[in-house]
Scaffold this active site. Structure first.
Site, PDB file in Angstrom:
ATOM      1  N   GLU A   1       0.812  -1.216   0.000  1.00 50.72           N
ATOM      2  CA  GLU A   1       0.000   0.000   0.000  1.00 50.72           C
ATOM      3  C   GLU A   1       0.849   1.273   0.000  1.00 50.72           C
ATOM      4  O   GLU A   1       0.596   2.184  -0.812  1.00 50.72           O
ATOM      5  CB  GLU A   1      -0.966  -0.002   1.204  1.00 50.72           C
ATOM      6  CG  GLU A   1      -1.999  -1.117   1.177  1.00 50.72           C
ATOM      7  CD  GLU A   1      -1.551  -2.358   1.934  1.00 50.72           C
ATOM      8  OE1 GLU A   1      -2.413  -3.055   2.488  1.00 50.72           O
ATOM      9  OE2 GLU A   1      -0.324  -2.619   1.960  1.00 50.72           O
TER      10      GLU A   1
ATOM     11  N   TRP B   1      19.944 -36.257 -17.418  1.00 54.55           N
ATOM     12  CA  TRP B   1      18.725 -35.541 -17.011  1.00 54.55           C
ATOM     13  C   TRP B   1      17.515 -36.319 -17.510  1.00 54.55           C
ATOM     14  O   TRP B   1      17.496 -36.765 -18.665  1.00 54.55           O
ATOM     15  CB  TRP B   1      18.689 -34.128 -17.587  1.00 54.55           C
ATOM     16  CG  TRP B   1      19.778 -33.253 -17.078  1.00 54.55           C
ATOM     17  CD1 TRP B   1      20.953 -32.967 -17.670  1.00 54.55           C
ATOM     18  CD2 TRP B   1      19.766 -32.540 -15.829  1.00 54.55           C
ATOM     19  NE1 TRP B   1      21.682 -32.102 -16.899  1.00 54.55           N
ATOM     20  CE2 TRP B   1      20.974 -31.819 -15.756  1.00 54.55           C
ATOM     21  CE3 TRP B   1      18.837 -32.438 -14.790  1.00 54.55           C
ATOM     22  CZ2 TRP B   1      21.293 -31.025 -14.666  1.00 54.55           C
ATOM     23  CZ3 TRP B   1      19.163 -31.636 -13.720  1.00 54.55           C
ATOM     24  CH2 TRP B   1      20.368 -30.935 -13.662  1.00 54.55           C
TER      25      TRP B   1
ATOM     26  N   THR C   1      19.448 -37.133  -1.363  1.00 56.49           N
ATOM     27  CA  THR C   1      19.531 -36.365  -2.609  1.00 56.49           C
ATOM     28  C   THR C   1      20.749 -35.451  -2.602  1.00 56.49           C
ATOM     29  O   THR C   1      21.446 -35.312  -3.609  1.00 56.49           O
ATOM     30  CB  THR C   1      18.252 -35.534  -2.797  1.00 56.49           C
ATOM     31  OG1 THR C   1      17.136 -36.415  -2.940  1.00 56.49           O
ATOM     32  CG2 THR C   1      18.344 -34.658  -4.027  1.00 56.49           C
TER      33      THR C   1
ATOM     34  N   ARG D   1      18.850 -20.219 -11.334  1.00 56.76           N
ATOM     35  CA  ARG D   1      19.852 -19.841 -12.332  1.00 56.76           C
ATOM     36  C   ARG D   1      19.181 -19.561 -13.672  1.00 56.76           C
ATOM     37  O   ARG D   1      18.124 -20.111 -13.982  1.00 56.76           O
ATOM     38  CB  ARG D   1      20.884 -20.958 -12.505  1.00 56.76           C
ATOM     39  CG  ARG D   1      21.599 -21.323 -11.212  1.00 56.76           C
ATOM     40  CD  ARG D   1      22.674 -22.362 -11.411  1.00 56.76           C
ATOM     41  NE  ARG D   1      22.164 -23.645 -11.868  1.00 56.76           N
ATOM     42  CZ  ARG D   1      21.609 -24.566 -11.081  1.00 56.76           C
ATOM     43  NH1 ARG D   1      21.460 -24.316  -9.787  1.00 56.76           N
ATOM     44  NH2 ARG D   1      21.179 -25.704 -11.574  1.00 56.76           N
TER      45      ARG D   1
ATOM     46  N   GLU E   1      12.055 -30.802  -3.321  1.00 59.25           N
ATOM     47  CA  GLU E   1      12.444 -31.515  -4.529  1.00 59.25           C
ATOM     48  C   GLU E   1      12.918 -32.936  -4.232  1.00 59.25           C
ATOM     49  O   GLU E   1      13.753 -33.494  -4.941  1.00 59.25           O
ATOM     50  CB  GLU E   1      13.525 -30.722  -5.265  1.00 59.25           C
ATOM     51  CG  GLU E   1      13.066 -29.335  -5.700  1.00 59.25           C
ATOM     52  CD  GLU E   1      13.983 -28.688  -6.719  1.00 59.25           C
ATOM     53  OE1 GLU E   1      14.496 -29.392  -7.605  1.00 59.25           O
ATOM     54  OE2 GLU E   1      14.175 -27.470  -6.631  1.00 59.25           O
TER      55      GLU E   1
ATOM     56  N   LEU F   1      11.979 -38.469   1.770  1.00 58.51           N
ATOM     57  CA  LEU F   1      11.395 -37.238   2.299  1.00 58.51           C
ATOM     58  C   LEU F   1      10.012 -37.008   1.718  1.00 58.51           C
ATOM     59  O   LEU F   1       9.080 -36.615   2.438  1.00 58.51           O
ATOM     60  CB  LEU F   1      12.312 -36.053   1.983  1.00 58.51           C
ATOM     61  CG  LEU F   1      11.844 -34.674   2.458  1.00 58.51           C
ATOM     62  CD1 LEU F   1      11.602 -34.653   3.959  1.00 58.51           C
ATOM     63  CD2 LEU F   1      12.857 -33.599   2.060  1.00 58.51           C
TER      64      LEU F   1
END
Length: 366
Positions: free
Chosen positions: A54, A172, A198, A209, A296, A301
């Site tokens: 504001e 990948w 991980t 990035r 991720e 987890l």
């Protein structure tokens, strides 16, 4: 609710989204000032949480704010903290009308901002695009009401739900377009979180990035024993980009001193059996100020968060390749015997990202 109000509120919400990931522990709010059908000021919560939306919009509007309508994505604050109340700033600027999406659940505000405005003779309209505002501010509301941040669980996997081959090779699975989309998602969260497995296997940097982003999210690693590589990317950059290590109640003292010497922040968490209690983990992160966490993995987890019903949003990137049953599954053991007990989510979005598929799911409305 007029179409005009909805149009300007949509703009205020989009402005607020620009600040996501940069202003925790404060909510990311957007504000638009409109006078005689013309936008005279706009703003959003600035990095670090101040100034609020504001005052930014009012400064831009100047004298044109007098008699104008202010569109705000969250109830203007009414309490004195490190800054004076935004409700008071709107009153002093002489706005005639305030249109707001949703009430603040913070007990220091919770309707009091609206009351201040109405007591000053300002017309107040609420509930405009409230559903969208609730989604945008979900992390702030969760931290205020439950003490924990909003959790997005991201999984990038093969068509058959694997995140690595049997040997652990994972780079990948998805293409460069999907990876760029992940960086954009990281940027809109306060923190990026992974498990110790991980961190050891992938040696990730967990930074944003390729997008020209200066302010980086906190990098959170969940490691009961702090048994993480001291020559890895996280250790080498801990003094430059924040690293928080969530560990068990009795970590190795030498490891703890070493990581603190590297610049990491250590957060002790309670255990649940032999693993860190996911509920206490999120409570610790909430107490530290985080409102939005982008998890991720890895698979253990992910499983612990899903089992504890602590995942608010699922983001999946699925690639057109298969790895087979010997590959590492995206989610670890859940201990399910029947489908009735499986975590379920509502489908929100599906789209092609280069050669891959993005699918986004929200916590199932019960």
């Amino acid at each position: 609710m007029s179409e005009t109000d909805k149009r300007y509120m949509a703009l205020a919400l989009s402005l607020g989204q620009r600040g996501q990931g940069t202003c925790w522990p404060n909510p990311s709010v957007g504000c638009v000032i409109v006078k005689d059908g013309r936008i005279v000021g706009r703003g959003w919560t600035q990095p670090g949480g101040r100034p609020h939306a504001e005052p930014v919009a009012l400064e831009q509007a100047g004298d044109a704010a007098r008699g104008a309508t202010a569109y705000v994505s969250l109830e203007p604050c009414s309490h004195y903290g490190k800054t004076s109340p935004c409700a008071q700033a709107l009153i002093e600027a002489g706005v005639a009308r305030v249109v707001c999406a949703i009430e603040d659940s913070d007990p220091r505000v919770a309707g009091q901002g609206f009351a201040m405005l109405r007591d000053a003779g300002i017309e107040v309209v609420t509930g405009v695009l409230a559903e969208q505002a609730a989604r945008d501010h979900a992390g702030f509301f969760l931290k205020t009401e439950q003490g924990r941040p909003f959790v997005t669980l991201k999984l990038a996997s093969s068509f058959d739900g694997r995140i690595a081959t049997e040997s652990g090779h994972s780079q990948w699975i998805t293409g460069p377009q999907a990876r760029r989309a992940v960086h954009a998602m990281r940027a809109r969260h306060d923190a990026v979180m992974v498990g110790a497995g991980t961190a050891r296997a992938d040696d990730p940097s967990l930074t944003v990035r390729g997008l020209g982003i200066k302010r980086q999210p906190v990098r959170v690693v969940v490691s009961r024993h702090l048994d993480l590589p001291l020559m890895g990317q996280l250790a080498r950059t801990a003094s430059k980009v924040p690293v928080w290590l969530c560990h068990g109640p009795h970590p190795d003292a030498e490891r703890a001193r070493t990581w603190e010497g590297l610049g990491a922040r250590l957060l002790p968490c309670a255990l649940q059996g032999h693993h860190i209690d996911p509920s206490d983990l999120l409570q610790q992160l909430g107490q530290a100020g985080l409102t939005r966490v982008f998890c991720e993995g890895g698979s253990a987890l992910a499983a612990s968060l899903l089992t504890a019903d602590l995942v608010d949003e699922l983001v999946g990137f699925t690639a057109g390749l298969t790895i087979g049953a010997e590959g590492l599954p995206a989610v670890g053991t859940l201990g399910l015997e029947t489908l009735e007990n499986a975590p379920r989510f509502d489908l929100v979005e599906v789209q092609a990202i280069g050669p891959d598929i993005l699918h986004r799911w929200a916590r199932l409305t019960r």
